[in-house]
Design an enzyme around this catalytic site. Structure first.
Site, PDB file in Angstrom:
ATOM      1  N   LYS A 132      34.201 -72.562 -24.412  1.00 43.41           N
ATOM      2  CA  LYS A 132      34.177 -71.935 -22.973  1.00 43.41           C
ATOM      3  C   LYS A 132      33.546 -73.498 -22.084  1.00 43.41           C
ATOM      4  O   LYS A 132      33.003 -74.163 -22.959  1.00 43.41           O
ATOM      5  CB  LYS A 132      32.966 -71.046 -22.876  1.00 43.41           C
ATOM      6  CG  LYS A 132      32.926 -70.269 -21.383  1.00 43.41           C
ATOM      7  CD  LYS A 132      33.925 -69.174 -21.574  1.00 43.41           C
ATOM      8  CE  LYS A 132      34.382 -68.516 -20.218  1.00 43.41           C
ATOM      9  NZ  LYS A 132      34.961 -67.385 -20.091  1.00 43.41           N
ATOM     10  N   ASP A 172      38.353 -68.779 -15.309  1.00 45.05           N
ATOM     11  CA  ASP A 172      37.166 -67.781 -15.348  1.00 45.05           C
ATOM     12  C   ASP A 172      36.621 -67.739 -14.121  1.00 45.05           C
ATOM     13  O   ASP A 172      37.367 -68.078 -12.996  1.00 45.05           O
ATOM     14  CB  ASP A 172      36.057 -68.280 -16.382  1.00 45.05           C
ATOM     15  CG  ASP A 172      35.150 -67.376 -16.554  1.00 45.05           C
ATOM     16  OD1 ASP A 172      35.417 -66.290 -17.307  1.00 45.05           O
ATOM     17  OD2 ASP A 172      33.976 -67.296 -16.001  1.00 45.05           O
TER      18      ASP A 172
HETATM   19  P1  NDP Z   1      36.688 -64.531  -9.840  1.00 46.10           P
HETATM   20  O1  NDP Z   1      36.071 -65.700  -9.462  1.00 46.10           O
HETATM   21  O2  NDP Z   1      38.017 -64.467  -9.500  1.00 46.10           O
HETATM   22  O3  NDP Z   1      35.727 -63.237  -9.285  1.00 46.10           O
HETATM   23  C1  NDP Z   1      34.502 -63.196  -9.449  1.00 46.10           C
HETATM   24  C2  NDP Z   1      34.007 -62.142  -8.754  1.00 46.10           C
HETATM   25  O4  NDP Z   1      32.557 -61.712  -9.244  1.00 46.10           O
HETATM   26  C3  NDP Z   1      33.849 -62.427  -7.165  1.00 46.10           C
HETATM   27  O5  NDP Z   1      34.137 -61.157  -6.446  1.00 46.10           O
HETATM   28  C4  NDP Z   1      32.675 -62.843  -7.036  1.00 46.10           C
HETATM   29  O6  NDP Z   1      32.045 -62.731  -5.683  1.00 46.10           O
HETATM   30  C5  NDP Z   1      31.576 -61.882  -8.058  1.00 46.10           C
HETATM   31  N1  NDP Z   1      30.455 -62.744  -8.522  1.00 46.10           N
HETATM   32  C6  NDP Z   1      30.690 -63.835  -9.079  1.00 46.10           C
HETATM   33  N2  NDP Z   1      29.130 -64.099  -9.379  1.00 46.10           N
HETATM   34  C7  NDP Z   1      28.562 -63.285  -8.685  1.00 46.10           C
HETATM   35  C8  NDP Z   1      27.145 -62.915  -8.931  1.00 46.10           C
HETATM   36  N3  NDP Z   1      26.209 -63.943  -9.522  1.00 46.10           N
HETATM   37  N4  NDP Z   1      26.785 -61.828  -8.309  1.00 46.10           N
HETATM   38  C9  NDP Z   1      27.370 -60.932  -8.027  1.00 46.10           C
HETATM   39  N5  NDP Z   1      28.981 -61.049  -7.762  1.00 46.10           N
HETATM   40  C10 NDP Z   1      29.369 -62.155  -8.338  1.00 46.10           C
HETATM   41  O7  NDP Z   1      36.464 -64.318 -11.379  1.00 46.10           O
HETATM   42  P2  NDP Z   1      37.049 -63.493 -12.267  1.00 46.10           P
HETATM   43  O8  NDP Z   1      37.688 -62.105 -11.911  1.00 46.10           O
HETATM   44  O9  NDP Z   1      38.061 -64.205 -13.454  1.00 46.10           O
HETATM   45  O10 NDP Z   1      35.827 -62.984 -13.485  1.00 46.10           O
HETATM   46  C11 NDP Z   1      35.122 -61.869 -13.291  1.00 46.10           C
HETATM   47  C12 NDP Z   1      34.333 -61.767 -14.886  1.00 46.10           C
HETATM   48  O11 NDP Z   1      35.240 -61.387 -15.929  1.00 46.10           O
HETATM   49  C13 NDP Z   1      33.531 -62.774 -15.465  1.00 46.10           C
HETATM   50  O12 NDP Z   1      32.332 -62.226 -15.999  1.00 46.10           O
HETATM   51  C14 NDP Z   1      34.475 -63.509 -16.116  1.00 46.10           C
HETATM   52  O13 NDP Z   1      33.744 -64.260 -17.406  1.00 46.10           O
HETATM   53  C15 NDP Z   1      35.350 -62.304 -16.930  1.00 46.10           C
HETATM   54  N6  NDP Z   1      36.491 -62.518 -17.382  1.00 46.10           N
HETATM   55  C16 NDP Z   1      37.377 -62.911 -16.727  1.00 46.10           C
HETATM   56  C17 NDP Z   1      38.595 -63.187 -17.535  1.00 46.10           C
HETATM   57  C18 NDP Z   1      39.979 -63.751 -16.685  1.00 46.10           C
HETATM   58  O14 NDP Z   1      41.004 -63.716 -17.319  1.00 46.10           O
HETATM   59  N7  NDP Z   1      39.758 -64.179 -15.240  1.00 46.10           N
HETATM   60  C19 NDP Z   1      38.947 -62.770 -18.877  1.00 46.10           C
HETATM   61  C20 NDP Z   1      37.812 -62.343 -19.489  1.00 46.10           C
HETATM   62  C21 NDP Z   1      36.640 -61.952 -18.788  1.00 46.10           C
HETATM   63  P3  NDP Z   1      31.682 -64.001  -4.807  1.00 46.10           P
HETATM   64  O15 NDP Z   1      33.200 -64.576  -4.257  1.00 46.10           O
HETATM   65  O16 NDP Z   1      30.799 -63.747  -3.935  1.00 46.10           O
HETATM   66  O17 NDP Z   1      31.113 -65.145  -6.015  1.00 46.10           O
END
Ligand code: NDP
Length: 453
Positions: A132, A172
């Protein structure tokens, strides 16, 4: 009894050592504790794993690269960010795992994610090790050119540490198709090669069909398999989703397609509640809002005034049958878990990594509802990245249908592995234990076979 005592002693001394050697890294301690508690009974029964210190070695990253990322913003000022890559474990394949750009990124968070990734990647049945990386760069409010310049500066250093057979990063939080594109372009130029060194690439330049959809869709396929163990399905269920990024968007889309009513989505400022449900037209609006205009979820209620926006809250007090946390770590605590249970929630499927706190997990398992940890239910993303690597090696691409079928099969196989190692005597399936043991065994056996290196 003797066995229980040995397990307890093993867990306690293991965690003492982890905390002493990695001071102040709360997220890393949390992720390690969950795994150690699950696999300790297996290790105690297999003394050679204890003697070879296999889990101790897995918990120590093979390599950590930390570097300076200097770049120039639109005002002509020099900005300095921190860059990291944690190369956790390469026993069963090249390091593989996403890159996160978020102001909160630090070594504890990346070590927890790389550690989790090692078990997740093993579960996918594909040959991928765990890694990561990321930066404390905050993409919010940055111009297109600033994001590009940052990605180029980040890759300028990272490129010398990665490669198609060494370490294959992906997206991510804060890293989607746009950022992968800029990083891939820089990698290609500096290394003078067009290889599958990053996944999540655009469909016309080496990406896999279905990669954007894969994590969210995969989480829904996993939830379907869980629901089927109780003769149930998504049809007619009310679903609460957190997040509005990549994972949340596609979890929502698939849940809608499977006949559920999705009533919430969120971002770090608050959540929207649409009692009528987010249908496909509303989903398209959210997709454009987030991916094209890079707007905030609060704007949904300006467009759909019958919906509510609740600032500074998470969506877990809303009545739902299925909860899918898809935003970030520790976003669902013990109190919120109790609220979900009191409101009749019967299934929690994690799309994010480690979104539920240990207290929340305990509450779900004590209530014997269906609960799956991210390392099982969000593995569809990295699995499809693995399929992207395969297609890149073969220099061909499969159709979306072929990839979707493989994704569904992999999610069902992961579900079956969780049942194999997680089914309790009373029939309750402990998906945490199942996923941790199934993921551990393959990596452990490979490490024993490859010797102490
Ligand atoms: P994105 O950046 O596309 O979206 C993240 C979302 O989560 C946004 O809506 C963001 O809101 C919100 N968010 C981020 N940080 C916080 C926080 N501290 N508190 C509240 N809301 C928060 O990321 P992904 O959708 O790719 O990833 C989401 C999760 O899924 C993560 O845990 C990631 O590790 C996991 N994941 C992702 C994969 C992938 O293929 N993308 C694969 C496996 C797991 P805001 O815009 O306000 O920051």
């Amino acid at each position: 009894m003797e066995n229980n005592r040995m397990v307890e002693e093993y867990v306690n001394s293991f965690m003492d050592e982890i905390i002493t050697r990695n001071p102040g890294e709360a997220e890393f301690h949390q992720a390690v504790r969950e795994v150690v508690e699950s696999v300790a009974p297996y290790i105690v029964k297999h003394p050679h794993l204890m003697k070879m210190k296999v889990l101790e070695r897995i918990a120590e990253p093979e390599k950590i690269i930390m570097f300076r990322v200097p770049w120039v913003n639109d005002k002509g000022e020099v900005v300095i960010n921190k860059g990291y890559r944690v190369q956790q474990n390469s026993a069963i394949g090249p390091y593989k795992g996403g890159i996160r750009f978020h102001a909160s990124v630090n070594l504890s968070i990346l070590k927890f994610l790389a550690f989790e990734q090692t078990f997740k990647n093993s579960l996918t049945t594909l040959p991928m090790g765990g890694g990561k990386g990321g930066s404390d760069f905050n993409p919010k409010g940055k111009s297109e050119m600033e994001v590009m310049r940052f990605c180029q500066a980040f890759m300028m250093e990272l490129q010398r540490h990665i490669g198609a057979n060494t370490d294959v990063p992906a997206g991510d939080i804060g890293v989607g198709g746009r950022e992968v594109g800029y990083m891939f372009g820089t990698y290609k130029k500096l290394r003078n090669e067009f290889t599958g060194t990053l996944t999540g690439k655009g469909i016309d330049w080496g990406g896999s069909p279905m990669r954007p959809e894969a994590t969210g869709y995969g989480a829904c396929y996993f939830a379907e398999a869980m629901l089927a163990t109780r003769g149930d399905s998504f049809a007619g269920k009310t679903v609460a989703i957190s997040g509005s990024g990549n994972v949340a968007q596609y979890a929502a889309k698939k849940a809608i397609q499977l006949g559920a009513k999705v009533v919430t989505m969120s971002d770090s400022n608050g959540y929207i509640y649409d009692p009528e449900g987010i249908d496909m037209e509303k989903w398209e609006y959210i997709y454009e809002l987030k991916n094209i205009y890079r707007g905030r979820i609060s704007e949904y209620v300006e467009h759909y005034p019958h919906a509510q926006y609740v600032a500074n809250e998470r969506p877990w007090s809303v009545k739902c049958d299925i909860a899918m946390p898809c935003a970030t770590q520790n976003e669902l605590n013990g109190e919120e878990a109790k609220k979900l249970l009191a409101n009749g929630c019967m299934c929690v499927t994690e799309g994010a990594n480690m979104p539920s706190t240990p207290e929340a997990i305990q509450a779900f398992q004590e209530a014997k509802i269906l609960y799956s940890p991210g390392k099982a239910s969000n593995a569809g993303g990295v699995a499809t990245s693995g399929l992207e690597m395969t297609q890149n090696s073969m220099r061909l691409s499969w159709t979306p249908q072929e990839v979707d079928e493989r994704l569904r099969r992999i999610m069902n196989d992961i579900h079956a592995a969780c049942i194999k190692y997680g089914k309790r005597e009373d029939g309750y399936i402990d998906y945490v234990k199942g996923a941790n043991i199934a993921g551990f065994i393959k990596v452990a056996n490979a490490m024993v076979a490859q010797g102490v290196i």
